[in-house]
Design an enzyme around this catalytic site. Structure first.
Site, PDB file in Angstrom:
ATOM      1  N   LYS A  76       0.848  -1.193   0.000  1.00 46.54           N
ATOM      2  CA  LYS A  76       0.000   0.000   0.000  1.00 46.54           C
ATOM      3  C   LYS A  76       0.891   1.253   0.000  1.00 46.54           C
ATOM      4  O   LYS A  76       1.895   1.301   0.715  1.00 46.54           O
ATOM      5  CB  LYS A  76      -0.895  -0.024   1.246  1.00 46.54           C
ATOM      6  CG  LYS A  76      -2.001   1.026   1.265  1.00 46.54           C
ATOM      7  CD  LYS A  76      -2.877   0.824   2.509  1.00 46.54           C
ATOM      8  CE  LYS A  76      -3.975   1.862   2.619  1.00 46.54           C
ATOM      9  NZ  LYS A  76      -4.800   1.676   3.831  1.00 46.54           N
ATOM     10  N   SER A 151      -9.623   2.147   2.923  1.00 47.57           N
ATOM     11  CA  SER A 151      -8.761   2.864   2.002  1.00 47.57           C
ATOM     12  C   SER A 151      -7.848   1.951   1.196  1.00 47.57           C
ATOM     13  O   SER A 151      -7.288   2.363   0.197  1.00 47.57           O
ATOM     14  CB  SER A 151      -7.920   3.862   2.780  1.00 47.57           C
ATOM     15  OG  SER A 151      -7.035   3.170   3.655  1.00 47.57           O
ATOM     16  N   SER A 175      -9.645  -0.337   7.122  1.00 48.98           N
ATOM     17  CA  SER A 175      -9.103  -0.199   5.770  1.00 48.98           C
ATOM     18  C   SER A 175      -8.422  -1.432   5.196  1.00 48.98           C
ATOM     19  O   SER A 175      -8.066  -1.449   4.015  1.00 48.98           O
ATOM     20  CB  SER A 175      -8.135   0.980   5.707  1.00 48.98           C
ATOM     21  OG  SER A 175      -8.849   2.185   5.855  1.00 48.98           O
TER      22      SER A 175
END
Lengths: 487, 492
Positions: A76, A151, A175
């Site tokens: 990420k 996210s 997330s």
């Protein structure tokens, strides 16, 4: 030979160790898959082909060994990677190359895992749909017109699109788990402090937790074991041995849960969830009972205040954490033409560099921390946090783990919730209590609703990460994994 | 209106906030070095530059030093407390928040006793807390080095993250006209205490100790007035002047029926005045909240007790004891303290010198040299052991005062130990009667008038002949021996 991109990390590792395939072949297969499909999925913000192949070659030369050596991974973009652009999906960090690796990235490298690239996300990890990325949204491989969750939508979508067998996510309010749920993949939030935050671009320091994203529970556990463990560079990192999550996952896979008490949170079973989500959850509970588990209804009366408490604590911390993005030392600098004051340059930089959701949260947090409102908002939210922690503690006196759906609804179409922030915030309704408490939680696919994946959440006491992996693996053995439609 | 007259109509209340930069080897929240004067931005890392993702970890040495300061100031030590974030923007503050302490300081509720004009005053300590320093901004391209006219501003982050301890007094009323002197005495005492703990070099001129002085005035019997805060006062003398000039300035405004505004003021070294800075009417909201990146500080009470038991003797108590032992006057002791000579004299005596001998060298010749070069006495180039050895040569009659000064010069220049320098430079006192007799006879022959006076019984005139002999022997003769010889040769 079967398609290498369809295999689990555990299986890839076996093939690489047996030298039936090379790590370079495995990395190449995934890089090629990214080239083939990522213009439609947009899971990646940056692909590091060269770096990944180099790392794979080192494994092939026998320089690095280990349980996941040669298994590629996506990271990420909120986690720093030395020399590889890291932007947190924000304009304010466009092109920034960190001079250092996050601790978990150091551990991936030490384990011989080639880093394929950096995955898309909501800007600074704020959002539940990846629509707030400054570089455009990621599309859900199950339906390209729908959100992949947020996210960490990029990390989850990369798995569902077979672009990577494993990915790193971060979980502040859900997330990792919520994107896992809506893409039919596995996402685990370890115990807060169980994985190091050093090198994780901070959103909300007291909540942020890096963790594994995978397509199977065992794969998640294998990755968990690589990245977890005490880090002296993170003061909040727990100086205790990591529970043996891999053994727990393998034990669960055998499908025996006799003697295990599962607590169903009463407050999460009422209204709020889509009927298809509730149905899949109920079916899964039945499957778990068949494996020997006992279902106990427990009440966590303060969970209903988790969402408002979270939306004061997280923005408060973010308003302070994001203060360092001022155009002085790195990243974007706007309006520095020699005629403007420092304040003007800083203001123009932030105006251009931060997106709407980030600004919204900075403003909320600034307000909540201001001297006249601190007690009414931030202080009150901290008290709620204590009450929620007590709810968890008393629940875990009665049951081994708590279970719930991961999200109240399946992947929604793009744009359907962006105009109403509160509707967007509801996506994390079931995941947020765990973050406020600090314990581990995992989302496992448990069926479909209207043709889209539904996630099943298992929450455990702090440092009992192994317990949740055991139940998760058992559930997976009962309901199977999900296969997205071909892209 | 004289200062004394002002103090008949107004009562001052003072308060002091003192920042002390700790002398830890590494910074407060990372492992970067803290060496003073290093090239800009050579002592930095992702943590102290606040790069995205970097996290702080507290330096135990900084916490220990703060606790020791708190204990030395008679404070209570918190069993559990947290760091807080103080949010504000400044270009040389990397995180745009300062990691500090707010409502949970490490040390609270202590006191410092100071003596002025033979009377003791107790200054209450509100709190002692730990925080971090910022970087430094340099403005280049202009003539003055100030921001106006500069073409560029550069930031040096070497200082960013160095531990700072802030010591805040309670408001001190009732000091009357002595308020400026007592403020100064407090800062001096604080400096001595911290120096005795060896946790900071407490050099006001280098900024490792800085003082903010709060002053307010009220008419007797009325409520305390509005205070002003004079920032970054950087010498003991300036502390005294800053309080005095604020008392005078504020009384002038109050006399005319004006109001004092709460504001930050800056002390002007050249004029002794204070000038207005930022107005506190638009006080910054620092949005304090507990620092979530750091675990709470929970010092083990057993450890704190250990630290307390190991505290050094209080400087004031030590001074009183040594003054007694050494037979020094209050004034001598004061100058020894101010010169930082107490420890040096102590060690010199321990190395075998008499108190008078040790005091003579450190407060005389060596203090003069340190002063001339603008350095600390300890850096002047002579060790206590060398000074003791030098004094022994004098006591043994091998050197006289004048020769000893020359030997000391050689020692300071790095020529070796006193005995070696004496030999190498050929400075030993000549006691050989044979060699001296010739010189004496020569002096008598050259000064018949003086010789006649002496023969007539004016023995005091012998000094002139001694001087003449000393001249021909280049100071190396032993004056006492010479005098005896002269009297002997003249038959007196």
């Amino acid at each position: 030979m079967t398609d290498l991109t369809r295999m689990s990390a555990a299986d890839l590792s076996k093939l690489i160790t047996a030298k039936e395939v090379s790590a370079v072949e495995v990395a190449t297969a995934h890089l090629d898959r990214i080239s083939a499909v990522d213009d439609r999925v947009h899971a990646f913000l940056h692909v590091d082909r060269e770096g990944a192949l180099e790392a794979a070659a080192r494994v092939d030369r026998g320089e690095v060994t280990g349980p996941l050596a040669g298994v590629p991974i996506a990271v990420k973009d909120v986690v720093t990677t030395k020399g590889i652009p890291t932007t947190a999906a924000s304009k304010i960090l466009e092109g920034w190359k960190p001079p250092y690796d996050a601790t978990i990235v150091e551990r991936l490298k030490k384990a011989g895992m080639p880093i394929l690239g950096k995955t898309n996300m909501d800007e600074f990890a704020m959002g539940s749909s990846t629509e707030y990325s400054a570089y455009g949204p990621t599309n859900n491989p199950w339906d390209l017109g729908r959100i992949p969750g947020g996210s960490g939508g990029g990390s989850a979508a990369a798995l569902a699109a077979y672009e990577a067998p494993l990915a790193i996510g971060t979980d502040t309010g859900g997330s990792i788990r919520q994107p896992g749920a809506v893409t039919g993949t596995v996402g685990a939030k370890p115990t807060y402090g169980g994985t190091s935050r050093y090198g994780l671009i901070a959103f909300s320091s007291s909540l942020d937790t890096p963790g594994p994203c995978a397509r199977t529970v065992e794969d998640a556990a294998l990755l968990h074991a690589v990245i977890a463990g005490h880090d002296p560079r993170d003061s909040t990192s727990i100086p205790q041995p990591v529970p043996d999550v891999v053994a727990a996952a393998r034990l669960g896979k055998q499908g025996d849960l006799s003697g295990v008490k599962l607590g169903v949170v009463k407050e999460f079973t009422g209204d709020g969830s889509e009927p298809g989500v509730s149905a899949a959850f109920k079916d899964s509970l039945e499957a778990l009972v068949k494996l020997g588990a006992e279902i106990v209804e427990v009440s966590c009366p303060n969970f209903q205040y988790a969402l408002p408490a979270y939306y004061l604590i997280a923005p408060s911390e973010c308003s302070s954490n994001l203060a360092r993005f001022d155009g002085v030392r790195y990243g974007l600098r706007e309006g520095d033409d020699g005629n403007r004051s420092l304040e003007e340059v800083m203001s123009l930089t932030r105006e251009a560099g931060f997106g709407a959701e980030v600004k919204r949260r900075i403003i909320i947090g600034t307000y909540a921390l201001s001297s006249g409102y601190y007690d009414a908002y931030y202080g009150q939210a901290q008290k709620v946090r204590t009450l929620i922690t007590r709810d968890f503690q008393s629940a875990f006196e009665k049951v081994d783990v708590l279970v719930s759906p991961t999200t109240p609804f399946v992947a929604f179409p793009f744009g359907s919730r962006t105009s109403d922030p509160y509707q967007m915030y509801l996506a994390d309704l079931f995941t947020i209590p765990t973050n406020l408490y600090g314990g581990p939680a995992i989302s496992v696919p448990c069926g479909l609703s209207e043709g889209l994946p539904v996630g099943f959440q298992i929450m455990a006491p702090t440092m009992a990460d192994d317990r949740m992996y055991r139940v998760a693996a058992a559930l997976e053995s009962a309901v199977g994994t999900l296969t997205p439609p071909a892209l | 209106m004289t200062y004394e007259e002002i103090l008949t109509r107004y009562e001052p209340v003072i308060g002091l906030e003192t920042h002390v930069e700790l002398g830890t080897r590494t910074k407060m929240f990372c492992g970067c070095k803290t060496d003073f004067g290093a090239e800009p931005n050579t002592q930095v890392c992702p943590v102290c530059l606040a790069l995205p993702g970097a996290l702080p970890v507290a330096n135990r040495a900084g916490i220990e030093a703060t606790i020791r300061i708190g204990l030395a100031l008679n404070c209570d030590i918190a069993e559990w407390c947290r760091m807080a974030r103080k949010n504000y923007f400044y270009p040389d503050m990397p995180k745009n928040f300062q990691t500090s302490q707010y409502d949970e300081p490490l040390c609270t509720d202590g006191y410092v006793d100071v003596t002025v004009d033979g009377k003791e005053y107790r200054i209450g300590i509100e709190r002692v807390h730990l925080e971090e320093d910022t970087g430094k901004t340099l403005h280049v391209g202009g003539a003055t080095g100030r921001i106006h006219g500069a073409t560029e501003s550069l930031v040096d982050y070497n200082r960013a993250g160095i531990p700072l301890v802030e010591i805040v007094t309670k408001p001190v009323p009732g000091l009357g006209a002595l308020a400026p002197e007592i403020a100064k005495a407090y800062v001096a005492e604080l400096r001595d205490i911290i120096r005795s703990l060896d946790v900071s070099d407490v050099r006001m001129e280098q900024g490792s100790m800085r003082c903010d002085v709060n002053t307010s005035l009220n008419r007797p019997g009325e409520e305390w007035g509005t205070r002003t805060e004079t920032k970054n006062v950087n010498s003991l003398r300036s502390v005294e002047r800053a309080v005095r000039s604020e008392i005078i300035r504020q009384s002038g405004i109050l006399d005319e029926g004006g109001k004092i505004f709460q504001e930050t003021r800056h002390f002007q070294e050249t004029t002794g005045d204070t000038r207005p800075g930022r107005s506190k009417e638009t006080a910054t909201d620092y949005r304090y909240f507990p620092e979530p990146d750091l675990v709470p500080i929970a010092p083990d009470p057993a450890w704190v007790a250990e630290l307390k038991a190991a505290l050094p003797e209080k400087p004031s108590a030590k001074r009183a004891r040594l003054r007694e032992e050494w037979g020094m006057s209050e004034l001598d002791m004061q100058s020894a303290t101010n010169a930082g000579a107490v420890e040096l004299i102590e060690e010199t005596i321990a190395a075998g010198a008499s108190p008078a001998g040790a005091r003579k060298w450190w407060l005389g010749e060596l203090a003069r040299r340190a002063n001339e070069q603008g350095i600390e006495l300890a850096e002047v180039g002579a060790t206590p052991a060398q000074v003791a050895a030098l004094q022994k040569l004098v006591d043994d009659g091998k050197l006289n005062d004048k020769l000893a000064r020359q030997v000391l010069e050689g020692v300071v220049a790095g020529e070796g130990e006193p005995a070696a320098v004496m030999t190498a430079r050929g400075l030993e006192v000549v006691n050989d009667t044979g060699a001296l007799t010739a010189a004496v006879d020569e002096a008598i022959a050259a000064n018949p008038d003086i010789a006649a006076k002496i023969r007539d019984g004016k023995v005091a005139a012998a000094g002139a002949l001694v001087g003449a002999v000393m001249k021909t022997t280049r100071g190396q003769a032993d004056a006492k021996t010479v005098r005896e010889l002269i009297l002997e040769r003249l038959g007196v």
